[in-house]
Design an enzyme around this catalytic site. Sequence first.
Site, short mmCIF file in Angstrom:
data_model
loop_
_atom_site.label_atom_id
_atom_site.label_comp_id
_atom_site.label_asym_id
_atom_site.label_seq_id
_atom_site.Cartn_x
_atom_site.Cartn_y
_atom_site.Cartn_z
N CYS A 1 0.80 -1.23 0.00
CA CYS A 1 0.00 0.00 0.00
C CYS A 1 0.83 1.29 0.00
CB CYS A 1 -0.97 -0.01 1.18
SG CYS A 1 -0.30 -0.73 2.69
N HIS B 1 -2.55 6.22 4.46
CA HIS B 1 -1.14 6.32 4.84
C HIS B 1 -0.60 7.65 4.32
CE1 HIS B 1 -1.55 2.22 5.93
NE2 HIS B 1 -0.94 1.64 4.92
N1 LIG Z 1 -5.17 -3.42 4.60
C1 LIG Z 1 -4.40 -2.86 3.68
O1 LIG Z 1 -4.25 -1.63 3.62
C2 LIG Z 1 -3.71 -3.71 2.64
C3 LIG Z 1 -3.14 -3.05 1.56
C4 LIG Z 1 -2.48 -3.78 0.58
C5 LIG Z 1 -2.38 -5.15 0.71
N2 LIG Z 1 -2.90 -5.77 1.79
C6 LIG Z 1 -2.76 -7.21 1.86
O2 LIG Z 1 -4.03 -7.82 1.60
C7 LIG Z 1 -4.12 -9.07 2.31
C8 LIG Z 1 -5.38 -9.04 3.18
O3 LIG Z 1 -5.26 -7.96 4.09
P1 LIG Z 1 -6.54 -7.25 4.75
O4 LIG Z 1 -6.03 -6.01 5.35
O5 LIG Z 1 -7.66 -7.21 3.77
O6 LIG Z 1 -6.86 -8.30 5.92
P2 LIG Z 1 -8.22 -8.61 6.71
O7 LIG Z 1 -9.06 -7.38 6.83
O8 LIG Z 1 -7.81 -9.35 7.92
O9 LIG Z 1 -8.99 -9.61 5.71
C9 LIG Z 1 -8.48 -10.91 5.45
C10 LIG Z 1 -9.51 -11.69 4.66
O10 LIG Z 1 -9.02 -13.04 4.52
C11 LIG Z 1 -10.08 -13.93 4.82
N3 LIG Z 1 -9.59 -15.21 5.31
C12 LIG Z 1 -8.85 -15.42 6.43
N4 LIG Z 1 -8.62 -16.76 6.58
C13 LIG Z 1 -9.23 -17.37 5.54
C14 LIG Z 1 -9.36 -18.73 5.13
N5 LIG Z 1 -8.82 -19.72 5.84
N6 LIG Z 1 -10.06 -19.01 4.00
C15 LIG Z 1 -10.62 -18.01 3.29
N7 LIG Z 1 -10.54 -16.70 3.62
C16 LIG Z 1 -9.85 -16.38 4.73
C17 LIG Z 1 -10.87 -13.22 5.89
O11 LIG Z 1 -12.14 -13.78 5.98
P3 LIG Z 1 -13.08 -13.46 7.27
O12 LIG Z 1 -13.61 -12.09 7.01
O13 LIG Z 1 -14.09 -14.54 7.20
O14 LIG Z 1 -12.19 -13.53 8.47
C18 LIG Z 1 -10.86 -11.78 5.35
O15 LIG Z 1 -11.87 -11.60 4.40
C19 LIG Z 1 -2.83 -9.21 3.13
O16 LIG Z 1 -1.92 -10.00 2.41
C20 LIG Z 1 -2.34 -7.77 3.22
O17 LIG Z 1 -0.95 -7.68 3.40
C21 LIG Z 1 -3.61 -5.09 2.76
#
Ligand SMILES: NC(=O)c1ccc[n+]([C@@H]2O[C@H](COP(=O)([O-])OP(=O)(O)OC[C@H]3O[C@@H](n4cnc5c(N)ncnc54)[C@H](OP(=O)(O)O)[C@@H]3O)[C@@H](O)[C@H]2O)c1
Length: 316
Positions: A111, A224
């Site tokens: 990000c 950010h």
């Molecule tokens: N947040 C940011 O600003 C951002 C920016 C760029 C990249 N990222 C990347 O994007 C990815 C996700 O981050 P996030 O911030 O979106 O995290 P998050 O809010 O914790 O969301 C994670 C997602 O993964 C799902 N999940 C977890 N365990 C799973 C499983 N066993 N099977 C299927 N789905 C599962 C969760 O489902 P539930 O809702 O059911 O728990 C949720 O929808 C990471 O690799 C992160 O580094 C994040």
Amino acid sequence: MVRVLEERGYAEADIRLYASPRSAGGRIRIGNHDLAIAPLNERTFIDLDLALFALEDDLAKEWVPRARERGIRVVDNSSAFRLDPEVPLVVPEVNGALLDARPPVVANPNCSTIQLVVALAPLARMAGLRRVVAVTFQSASGAGQPALDELREGTRRFLAGEAEVPEVFPKPIAFNCIPKIGAFDDDGRSREEQKMLAETRRILDLPDLAASFTCVRVPTLISHAVAVHVETLRAVEPAALLEAWSRSPGVVVGDGRDAAGIPTPRDAAGRDEVFVGRLRRETGVEHGLAFWVVADNLRKGAATNAVQIADVLLER
Ligand SMILES: NC(=O)c1ccc[n+]([C@@H]2O[C@H](COP(=O)([O-])OP(=O)(O)OC[C@H]3O[C@@H](n4cnc5c(N)ncnc54)[C@H](OP(=O)(O)O)[C@@H]3O)[C@@H](O)[C@H]2O)c1
């Protein structure tokens, strides 16, 4: 991501939503459709053109190849494939030409890196980059939904005089700043700082770029900010960079209301553009400029960039 799909004209597409078994049975509205969330499983990857993944790295490593095996194009938000030479790492405004080859998997960058390279690319084209030094101010949402919950609950507890119990962050995040995002390597660089270095070099196609980062988690909810200090190879007037930014797609000079306004995380939250401001010459540094960059990490730093990539892949 769902909101961005809706806004960008996909409400009538055949969209399917998957998450962990914890969310199964939940529903999300897209346009006039009330869609059920299903647990991710082997049967997910049938009859799909494209999959947008937002999973932690280990789960992405497991599930992205399964989608790819079924001939489904993938845009992946995790860092699992970002340095894989066979997977392009794309910010459409900067290196979108890599999508011309219709790659089966495209990685969505980190990000903070996305917003940095959107602001740096016009400068790199005009004057070349000798060195970049950047300090980030990263919101809690960058660590996902559980991190946002921890900031809200930590704030409540701090104000109530109750003990805080950090689980997502290494220290209490409420009313604090934490200069550690991810584990440190042997040289003392955090994982986020390593990602910013490697991904900035890769996206700008400058593999030897001298660059140094300090990444700091701050108690904001969304967006950010990055304080950037750059030495260019050739002289460049601040006015020329302002002009180049104003012509760059996806860049807003100022806070969105006033070109001289100071962009803040709250100005950028909910917006798809990258905001730039505070441009000035460095003192005592030849060809040195300093500026400030802000963007919504959930939108341009993740969902918007991923859906922009999907737009191009589906169009081609
Ligand atoms: N947040 C940011 O600003 C951002 C920016 C760029 C990249 N990222 C990347 O994007 C990815 C996700 O981050 P996030 O911030 O979106 O995290 P998050 O809010 O914790 O969301 C994670 C997602 O993964 C799902 N999940 C977890 N365990 C799973 C499983 N066993 N099977 C299927 N789905 C599962 C969760 O489902 P539930 O809702 O059911 O728990 C949720 O929808 C990471 O690799 C992160 O580094 C994040």
